[in-house]
Design an enzyme around this catalytic site. Structure first.
Site, PDB file in Angstrom:
ATOM      1  N   THR A 128      -5.839   4.099   0.745  1.00 49.65           N
ATOM      2  CA  THR A 128      -6.504   5.303   1.253  1.00 49.65           C
ATOM      3  C   THR A 128      -7.673   5.737   0.385  1.00 49.65           C
ATOM      4  OG1 THR A 128      -4.475   6.082   2.245  1.00 49.65           O
ATOM      5  CG2 THR A 128      -6.104   7.749   1.810  1.00 49.65           C
ATOM      6  N   ASP A 155      -4.770  -2.675   3.029  1.00 47.21           N
ATOM      7  CA  ASP A 155      -3.791  -1.596   3.057  1.00 47.21           C
ATOM      8  C   ASP A 155      -2.590  -2.141   2.280  1.00 47.21           C
ATOM      9  OD1 ASP A 155      -2.950   0.908   5.177  1.00 47.21           O
ATOM     10  OD2 ASP A 155      -1.317  -0.185   4.198  1.00 47.21           O
ATOM     11  N   SER A 156      -1.974  -1.314   1.456  1.00 45.21           N
ATOM     12  CA  SER A 156      -0.946  -1.872   0.568  1.00 45.21           C
ATOM     13  C   SER A 156       0.294  -2.339   1.319  1.00 45.21           C
ATOM     14  CB  SER A 156      -0.584  -0.891  -0.538  1.00 45.21           C
ATOM     15  OG  SER A 156       0.259   0.111  -0.065  1.00 45.21           O
ATOM     16  N   SER A 157       0.411  -2.016   2.605  1.00 41.92           N
ATOM     17  CA  SER A 157       1.534  -2.568   3.388  1.00 41.92           C
ATOM     18  C   SER A 157       1.397  -4.083   3.500  1.00 41.92           C
ATOM     19  CB  SER A 157       1.546  -1.968   4.795  1.00 41.92           C
ATOM     20  OG  SER A 157       1.538  -0.575   4.701  1.00 41.92           O
ATOM     21  N   THR A 179      -0.894   3.717  -1.782  1.00 40.04           N
ATOM     22  CA  THR A 179       0.303   4.334  -2.359  1.00 40.04           C
ATOM     23  C   THR A 179       1.602   3.738  -1.798  1.00 40.04           C
ATOM     24  OG1 THR A 179       0.229   6.076  -0.694  1.00 40.04           O
ATOM     25  CG2 THR A 179      -0.819   6.550  -2.809  1.00 40.04           C
ATOM     26  N   GLN A 219      22.412   4.628  -3.500  1.00 40.36           N
ATOM     27  CA  GLN A 219      21.506   5.273  -2.540  1.00 40.36           C
ATOM     28  C   GLN A 219      21.020   6.620  -3.085  1.00 40.36           C
ATOM     29  OE1 GLN A 219      23.231   5.298   1.464  1.00 40.36           O
ATOM     30  NE2 GLN A 219      24.100   3.279   1.085  1.00 40.36           N
ATOM     31  N   CYS A 220      21.687   7.133  -4.122  1.00 38.26           N
ATOM     32  CA  CYS A 220      21.215   8.377  -4.744  1.00 38.26           C
ATOM     33  C   CYS A 220      20.013   8.036  -5.626  1.00 38.26           C
ATOM     34  CB  CYS A 220      22.291   8.978  -5.657  1.00 38.26           C
ATOM     35  SG  CYS A 220      23.781   9.439  -4.801  1.00 38.26           S
TER      36      CYS A 220
HETATM   37  N1  ASP Z   1      -1.387   2.977   3.911  1.00 41.00           N
HETATM   38  C1  ASP Z   1      -2.057   3.282   2.664  1.00 41.00           C
HETATM   39  C2  ASP Z   1      -1.763   2.148   1.699  1.00 41.00           C
HETATM   40  O1  ASP Z   1      -0.720   2.116   1.113  1.00 41.00           O
HETATM   41  C3  ASP Z   1      -1.589   4.584   2.145  1.00 41.00           C
HETATM   42  C4  ASP Z   1      -2.251   5.043   0.862  1.00 41.00           C
HETATM   43  O2  ASP Z   1      -3.061   4.402   0.253  1.00 41.00           O
HETATM   44  O3  ASP Z   1      -1.895   6.144   0.437  1.00 41.00           O
HETATM   45  O4  ASP Z   1      -2.581   1.296   1.525  1.00 41.00           O
END
Ligand code: ASP
Length: 349
Positions: A17, A61-63, A93, A282-283
């Site tokens: 982002t 995009d980090s995905s 992120t 999971q906590c």
């Molecule tokens: N979808 C974005 C990513 O992870 C979100 C971000 O950068 O905050 O690349």
């Protein structure tokens, strides 16, 4: 070797982002390039530092982040290691905590800062959090002690006003600027009027030791989250996946799981085949303690390893890293029981 009296930082722009702009037709956020990023950040020129940059083309995009790109980051850092005081990685992120964890294992003997940062709002937007995140990250990456060693010689995430150990960090908020949390390890620094470092919490490094970069990963792993009602056939299918080598089992509370014989037998069968199973809770806060309840004892008997207070990001990346090196299950189990980059704390008995 190139010597400079100015602090020097290599900025690696992967995407996310922070470097995005709104497509006027669709309204979707799309990546723009590093020159455009610099145009939106004239503040970078005000640093009395030598700042060089490397950009992923195209930015991602980090995905879409994956182990091959972690290896690319390690290659960039190791090639440039002697020429810079520190490294700042601009990263989306969403998977930043996975990348930070992976790099903490891949950069053995690291004695310089590697700071990951990004933003919730693109840098071109008026209310962006990206500028402060980037400026403070650059300052931290260049910070030195009186003896010339780096103040923060480890892989960290800087976000909002906190510097966190990368392999202890998780993204917890998709809305607020305060998007990351390290539940089980204190922050390494807080940025207010001054950047206040927590020196005793920061990892000690030996700059005389040569950086050893690692590149190998094996992705035959899975994260399995338990829930009441989980079915035997589903778990059986997962454990019988032919290439499966390791499972991160997300259990309840302090590391508890169902006591049903079919469940325990499936776990026993899997560990007997050499599949490594690591128990994490999971906590978010606290540690796995398998000896505490009978429900946890069964897991110990089945050969499950404790992940203590690790994050899921750190356990899954450490498993992929160790498996990638072709170690035996016995050696991996031993290495999973010992922190190698401050990724978990073994409770005192
Ligand atoms: N979808 C974005 C990513 O992870 C979100 C971000 O950068 O905050 O690349």
């Amino acid at each position: 070797m190139f010597m400079s009296t100015y602090p020097s930082v290599l900025l690696i722009y992967t995407g996310g982002t922070i470097g995005m702009i709104e497509n006027p037709e669709t309204g979707a956020l799309e990546a723009f390039n590093f020159d455009q990023l610099q145009e939106n950040m004239p503040e970078l020129k005000r640093f009395n530092y030598r700042i060089s940059s490397y950009q992923f083309t195209p930015p991602i995009d980090s995905s879409d982040m994956e182990p091959a790109l972690w290896a690319k980051l390690v290659k960039i850092i190791s090639y440039n290691y002697d020429y810079f005081d520190g490294f700042v990685i601009l990263h989306g992120t969403d998977t930043m905590a996975y990348t930070a964890s992976a790099l903490s294992f891949m950069l053995e003997n690291l004695s310089k800062p590697v700071i990951l940062t990004g933003s919730q709002l693109p840098i071109g937007m008026l209310r962006t959090d990206g500028k402060e995140n980037l400026i403070t990250s650059i300052e931290i990456a260049a910070a030195k002690n009186n003896d010339g060693t780096a103040v923060v010689p480890e892989v960290c995430i800087f976000f909002e006003n906190l510097l966190l150990r990368g392999n202890r960090t998780t993204k917890i908020n998709a809305e607020n600027f305060n998007a990351f949390r390290s539940y089980n390890y204190p922050s390494l620094a807080t940025a207010g009027i001054h950047i206040k470092y927590e020196y005793d919490k920061i990892r000690k490094a030996d700059p005389k030791q040569k950086l050893i970069p690692h590149y190998l990963f094996d992705t035959n792993v899975i994260v399995l989250t338990l829930f009441p009602g989980i079915q035997e056939n589903m778990i059986r299918n997962i454990f019988h996946t032919p290439s499966l080598k390791a499972v991160v089992l997300k259990t309840y509370g302090s590391g508890n799981a169902p006591q049903k014989p079919w469940f325990i037998n499936l776990l026993k069968e899997a560990t007997a085949k050499g599949i490594i199973i690591v128990n994490i809770s999971q906590c978010s806060t606290g540690s796995v303690e398998m000896g505490r309840y009978e429900t946890g004892m069964h897991l110990l008997d089945a050969g499950i390893i404790s992940g203590y207070d690790s994050t899921v990001e750190s356990v899954i990346t450490k498993l992929m890293f160790l498996l990638g090196h072709g170690y035996t299950p016995h050696k991996i189990r031993r290495m999973m029981n010992n922190p190698v980059a401050g990724e978990f704390t073994i409770p005192e008995m």
